[in-house]
Design a protein around this motif. Structure first.
Motif, short mmCIF file in Angstrom:
data_model
loop_
_atom_site.label_atom_id
_atom_site.label_comp_id
_atom_site.label_asym_id
_atom_site.label_seq_id
_atom_site.Cartn_x
_atom_site.Cartn_y
_atom_site.Cartn_z
N LEU A 170 0.81 -1.21 0.00
CA LEU A 170 0.00 0.00 0.00
C LEU A 170 0.84 1.27 0.00
O LEU A 170 0.30 2.37 -0.03
CB LEU A 170 -0.93 0.00 1.22
CG LEU A 170 -1.85 -1.21 1.39
CD1 LEU A 170 -2.70 -1.04 2.65
CD2 LEU A 170 -2.75 -1.38 0.18
N VAL A 230 -7.59 3.75 1.30
CA VAL A 230 -7.60 2.45 0.64
C VAL A 230 -7.36 2.62 -0.86
O VAL A 230 -6.61 1.85 -1.48
CB VAL A 230 -8.92 1.71 0.91
CG1 VAL A 230 -9.02 0.45 0.05
CG2 VAL A 230 -9.04 1.35 2.38
N GLY A 231 -7.98 3.64 -1.45
CA GLY A 231 -7.77 3.89 -2.88
C GLY A 231 -6.32 4.23 -3.18
O GLY A 231 -5.76 3.77 -4.18
N ALA A 244 -4.37 1.09 -2.95
CA ALA A 244 -4.61 0.27 -4.13
C ALA A 244 -3.74 0.72 -5.29
O ALA A 244 -3.17 -0.10 -6.03
CB ALA A 244 -6.08 0.34 -4.52
N SER A 245 -3.59 2.04 -5.44
CA SER A 245 -2.72 2.58 -6.49
C SER A 245 -1.29 2.11 -6.29
O SER A 245 -0.60 1.74 -7.24
CB SER A 245 -2.77 4.11 -6.49
OG SER A 245 -4.06 4.58 -6.74
N ALA A 301 -0.29 -0.61 -4.75
CA ALA A 301 -0.19 -2.04 -5.05
C ALA A 301 -0.11 -2.28 -6.55
O ALA A 301 0.68 -3.12 -7.02
CB ALA A 301 -1.39 -2.77 -4.46
N GLY A 327 -4.67 -5.04 -5.59
CA GLY A 327 -4.87 -3.66 -6.00
C GLY A 327 -6.21 -3.42 -6.65
O GLY A 327 -6.89 -2.43 -6.36
N THR A 361 -8.97 -5.21 -6.33
CA THR A 361 -10.05 -5.40 -5.36
C THR A 361 -10.21 -4.17 -4.47
O THR A 361 -11.32 -3.69 -4.24
CB THR A 361 -9.78 -6.64 -4.49
OG1 THR A 361 -9.69 -7.80 -5.31
CG2 THR A 361 -10.88 -6.84 -3.46
N LEU A 362 -9.11 -3.67 -3.96
CA LEU A 362 -9.17 -2.49 -3.11
C LEU A 362 -9.64 -1.26 -3.89
O LEU A 362 -10.36 -0.41 -3.34
CB LEU A 362 -7.80 -2.21 -2.49
CG LEU A 362 -7.28 -3.21 -1.46
CD1 LEU A 362 -5.97 -2.73 -0.86
CD2 LEU A 362 -8.31 -3.44 -0.35
N SER A 363 -9.25 -1.15 -5.15
CA SER A 363 -9.69 -0.04 -5.98
C SER A 363 -11.21 -0.01 -6.08
O SER A 363 -11.86 1.02 -5.85
CB SER A 363 -9.08 -0.13 -7.37
OG SER A 363 -7.68 -0.02 -7.33
N SER A 392 -12.93 0.71 -2.62
CA SER A 392 -12.83 2.09 -2.14
C SER A 392 -13.74 3.03 -2.91
O SER A 392 -14.40 3.90 -2.33
CB SER A 392 -11.38 2.57 -2.22
OG SER A 392 -10.92 2.58 -3.55
N ILE A 415 -6.94 6.87 -9.15
CA ILE A 415 -6.35 5.52 -9.19
C ILE A 415 -5.94 5.17 -10.62
O ILE A 415 -4.84 4.68 -10.86
CB ILE A 415 -7.34 4.48 -8.64
CG1 ILE A 415 -7.63 4.74 -7.16
CG2 ILE A 415 -6.80 3.06 -8.84
CD1 ILE A 415 -8.77 3.91 -6.60
#
Length: 314
Positions: free
Chosen positions: A30, A67-68, A71-72, A74, A109, A111-113, A116, A136
């Motif tokens: 992250l 989180v976004g 994700a970026s 990752a 990445g 999934t979290l994108s 979020s 993102i």
């Protein structure tokens, strides 16, 4: 905690191996240090925006932005695993070190994108969610996949991704974008080149080794030092604009001017640094101060807003 994973071997037989990935490795994906800066500037945008937001909704908004941003990071580590393995600064990251498989980083990445953006849209508003989705995309695709390896202006254009968070925070409260939020965007946008080019100066060999066309490697140290100074001056100027637009006090303007003078002072130190100076002390000092500068500017904006909201300043 180790995780046992099953894979199909080339001959079709099942093969089992013990993955070394743990919670710390996924947290490292992250980019927590970068994420902390993103969260801080987003929080500042949320605080200084006109209007109010329910504290619980505000907390959800900040968590989604965090989180976004993670994700970026990752997705960036997934795509850059090949060059990260060569650069001394990044070789120990989870993917190039082999603790996390590239496909795991990609899935994590993506999934979290999605999580979020959807949660921010449902819980806060879809304008802020759209800005987060674009941020993102911009960082993972426009900067990481396209610009980073194709142009020495990668940091200038790609820096927009790191400049959107205060605008997202503002949109979380207001449901829209305004000239004030654009100014918050510009502070970080103009700050990014001198910050990263200072790093690029004392990490030139790493970037050269992986073929990333950072400005010092393509245009030389002299050009880079001039550009650093120009962007430092522009950053110092734009940082006092909130006072002239009326959403910050004269007191903030004075603080911003002093901080800007310090930023320019360190940039002048880099400008005067002899080409070929391997110690790169002025560049390292500018890099360190630039982080302090950005935190201080947004802290001053928030403090100024809070003081004004309590009626202590006319």
């Amino acid at each position: 905690m180790a995780v046992i994973e099953h894979h199909e071997a080339a001959n079709g037989t099942g093969e089992v191996y013990l993955s070394e990935a743990g919670a710390r490795d996924f947290f490292a994906l992250l980019k927590p240090r970068v994420m902390s800066l993103v969260v801080f500037t987003a929080f500042a945008g949320l605080v200084v925006a006109p209007g109010t937001i329910n504290p619980a909704i505000g907390l959800i908004a900040i968590l989604c932005i965090a989180v976004g941003a993670g994700a970026s990071g990752a997705l960036n580590m997934w795509y850059d695993a090949d060059i990260d393995a060569i650069m001394s600064r990044t070789a120990r990251r989870p993917v190039p070190a082999g603790r996390i498989q590239p496909r795991e980083a990609l899935a994590f990445g993506l999934t979290l994108s999605a999580f979020s953006v959807v949660i921010l849209g449902l819980a806060v508003n879809w304008v802020s969610a759209a800005l987060l989705a674009f941020t993102i995309f911009f960082y993972a695709v426009v900067y990481t996949i396209w610009l980073k390896r194709s142009t020495p202006q990668n940091i200038v254009i790609g820096g927009a991704a790191g400049a959107f968070p205060p605008m997202i925070g503002w949109a979380c409260v207001t449901g829209g974008v305004s000239i004030e939020s654009v100014v918050l965007f510009l502070i970080t946008f103009l700050w990014t080149p001198p910050h990263f080019w200072a790093l690029a100066l004392f990490k030139m060999r790493d970037y050269e080794a992986v073929g990333v066309p950072m400005l010092p490697n393509v245009s030389g140290e002299a050009t880079t030092k001039v550009q650093i100074l120009v962007y430092a001056v522009l950053t110092a100027i734009i940082a006092v604009v909130p006072t002239f637009l009326g959403f910050a006090s004269t007191g903030y303007g004075v603080i911003a001017a002093v901080l800007g003078a310090g930023f320019v002072w360190y940039a002048v130190g880099v400008f005067r640094m002899p080409d070929g100076d391997r110690a790169m002390v002025p560049a390292k000092k500018l890099f360190a101060f630039s982080i302090v500068y950005l935190f201080a500017i947004f802290s001053a904006l928030m403090l100024d807003h809070l003081v004004a909201s309590f009626g202590w300043v006319a």
